[in-house]
Design a protein around this motif. Sequence first.
Motif, PDB file in Angstrom:
ATOM      1  N   ILE A   1      -2.776  -1.931  56.431  1.00 32.80           N
ATOM      2  CA  ILE A   1      -2.250  -2.779  57.371  1.00 32.80           C
ATOM      3  C   ILE A   1      -2.682  -2.101  58.874  1.00 32.80           C
ATOM      4  O   ILE A   1      -3.335  -2.886  59.768  1.00 32.80           O
ATOM      5  N   ILE A   2      -2.497  -0.739  58.586  1.00 32.19           N
ATOM      6  CA  ILE A   2      -3.109  -0.197  60.192  1.00 32.19           C
ATOM      7  C   ILE A   2      -4.626  -0.361  60.095  1.00 32.19           C
ATOM      8  O   ILE A   2      -5.114  -0.713  61.435  1.00 32.19           O
ATOM      9  N   LYS A   3      -5.330   0.028  59.168  1.00 32.07           N
ATOM     10  CA  LYS A   3      -6.606  -0.392  59.110  1.00 32.07           C
ATOM     11  C   LYS A   3      -7.368  -1.702  59.773  1.00 32.07           C
ATOM     12  O   LYS A   3      -8.196  -1.672  60.666  1.00 32.07           O
ATOM     13  N   ALA A   4      -6.596  -2.805  59.276  1.00 34.33           N
ATOM     14  CA  ALA A   4      -6.925  -4.151  59.917  1.00 34.33           C
ATOM     15  C   ALA A   4      -6.437  -4.044  61.405  1.00 34.33           C
ATOM     16  O   ALA A   4      -7.289  -4.632  62.253  1.00 34.33           O
ATOM     17  N   LEU A   5      -5.323  -3.666  61.957  1.00 36.26           N
ATOM     18  CA  LEU A   5      -5.141  -3.843  63.121  1.00 36.26           C
ATOM     19  C   LEU A   5      -5.801  -2.820  63.937  1.00 36.26           C
ATOM     20  O   LEU A   5      -5.713  -3.133  65.191  1.00 36.26           O
ATOM     21  N   ALA A   6      -6.332  -1.863  63.445  1.00 40.93           N
ATOM     22  CA  ALA A   6      -7.155  -1.032  64.370  1.00 40.93           C
ATOM     23  C   ALA A   6      -8.582  -1.271  64.210  1.00 40.93           C
ATOM     24  O   ALA A   6      -9.275  -0.313  64.642  1.00 40.93           O
ATOM     25  N   SER A   7      -9.177  -2.400  63.830  1.00 42.13           N
ATOM     26  CA  SER A   7     -10.409  -2.687  63.671  1.00 42.13           C
ATOM     27  C   SER A   7     -11.217  -2.657  65.149  1.00 42.13           C
ATOM     28  O   SER A   7     -12.350  -2.509  65.080  1.00 42.13           O
ATOM     29  N   ASP A   8     -10.532  -2.730  66.261  1.00 41.33           N
ATOM     30  CA  ASP A   8     -11.029  -2.513  67.270  1.00 41.33           C
ATOM     31  C   ASP A   8     -10.892  -1.438  68.289  1.00 41.33           C
ATOM     32  O   ASP A   8     -11.048  -1.031  69.464  1.00 41.33           O
ATOM     33  N   GLY A   9     -10.184  -0.234  67.518  1.00 39.72           N
ATOM     34  CA  GLY A   9      -9.947   0.950  68.134  1.00 39.72           C
ATOM     35  C   GLY A   9      -8.607   1.444  67.611  1.00 39.72           C
ATOM     36  O   GLY A   9      -7.887   0.701  67.132  1.00 39.72           O
ATOM     37  N   PRO A  10      -8.520   2.846  67.649  1.00 38.75           N
ATOM     38  CA  PRO A  10      -7.194   3.392  67.157  1.00 38.75           C
ATOM     39  C   PRO A  10      -6.098   3.222  67.947  1.00 38.75           C
ATOM     40  O   PRO A  10      -5.975   2.890  68.846  1.00 38.75           O
ATOM     41  N   ILE A  11      -5.060   2.892  67.133  1.00 36.19           N
ATOM     42  CA  ILE A  11      -3.534   2.636  67.770  1.00 36.19           C
ATOM     43  C   ILE A  11      -2.618   3.777  67.673  1.00 36.19           C
ATOM     44  O   ILE A  11      -2.842   4.845  66.779  1.00 36.19           O
ATOM     45  N   GLY A  12      -1.507   3.847  68.172  1.00 34.80           N
ATOM     46  CA  GLY A  12      -0.613   4.765  68.186  1.00 34.80           C
ATOM     47  C   GLY A  12       0.399   4.476  67.094  1.00 34.80           C
ATOM     48  O   GLY A  12       0.417   3.112  66.583  1.00 34.80           O
ATOM     49  N   MET A  13       1.478   5.104  66.714  1.00 36.37           N
ATOM     50  CA  MET A  13       2.584   4.917  65.770  1.00 36.37           C
ATOM     51  C   MET A  13       3.781   5.792  66.128  1.00 36.37           C
ATOM     52  O   MET A  13       3.735   6.785  66.236  1.00 36.37           O
ATOM     53  N   VAL A  14       4.946   5.054  65.922  1.00 38.04           N
ATOM     54  CA  VAL A  14       6.058   5.476  65.791  1.00 38.04           C
ATOM     55  C   VAL A  14       6.687   5.342  64.465  1.00 38.04           C
ATOM     56  O   VAL A  14       6.602   4.312  63.857  1.00 38.04           O
ATOM     57  N   HIS A  15       6.901   6.615  63.764  1.00 37.80           N
ATOM     58  CA  HIS A  15       6.968   6.741  62.382  1.00 37.80           C
ATOM     59  C   HIS A  15       8.564   7.332  61.822  1.00 37.80           C
ATOM     60  O   HIS A  15       8.598   8.540  62.314  1.00 37.80           O
TER      61      HIS A  15
END
Length: 338
Positions: free
Chosen positions: A146-160
């Motif tokens: 899921i993160i791979k798809a959402l970050a296709s245009d650049g890295p994202i942050g995450m609260v985990h």
Amino acid sequence: MSNDTDKPDTASGISFVPPSAMTLPRYAGVASFMRAPHLSISDPACAAVDIALLGVPWDGGTTNRPGARHGPRQLRDLSTMIRPKHPVTGQNPFEDRNIADLGDAPVNPADIMDTLESVTGFIAKLKAMGISPLSAGGDHLLSYPIIKALASDGPIGMVHFDAHTDLFDSYFNGFKYTHGTPFRRAIEEGYLDPHRVVQIGIRGTMYDGEDVEWGLEQGVRIIRMEEVLERGIDQVMAEARDIVGRDKTYVSFDIDAVDPAFAPGTGTPEIGGFSSREAQKMIRSLGGLNLVGADLVEVSPPFDPSGGTAWLGISLMYELLCVLAGAKATSNPNRKSG
């Protein structure tokens, strides 16, 4: 009580308002997440959808106690108990955004890599349509595609939120893709910015601590449960907000972040976790962040057939939905504004 089920969205021709339990009993009808309309991703009405509720019924990354593949179905069933209006804020996410149940992402119970590719492809389609995903798992490996798809245009942050870092390198003689490795892969492959990743609630016995050491070396902020207890939730969540800042951020909530007294139905329970009330408070504090999606994972019905864990899980998904609905801005004329 009023019933708006007969008021269609002007562009799509369907109603995105869940039916009132005063006219259709909660136990009646075909179950969908929170009684939202059920659509196929190929349905033309998806052009008006802002947020997709979906399941990922798969636990091929589990290394010990399986069963989370059955989580989405039980979560869907119990979600009929959710009412639309938030009891504290008064927010109704179904009025703020067009929300639909888009079914389950395609999975292959016999092939891990095929599942990862299929889930990435499914989420990529949603992203291309401007739809934010709120996913129900399933084991925690599903966060990686899921993160791979959402970050296709650049890295994202995450609260985990989790009892475990899920930053391990490999299991069983070098196998790289398990429910304990998703965020290591996502950082290594450039989908997560480690300096914008914060993990909250980490606790329990460890193998050797290598996962924590690696995460700290990369810049991940790991907040153990003991630190949360010492500082308090308000301070910790204020720091989490500062870490992810205003850029795109994902939220991943493993149900084992909650103490097994409240959530026994999970594969790797750890004592000393959050209460259900504390979990609500933490999610509510995420309001206003630039959120691009979220998931709730590791609900495993075989370990809690009564459904108590799933009821907690879907209640937290509702909290996630509210903060997503508040974050989801759109200029698409086919969609609601707000």
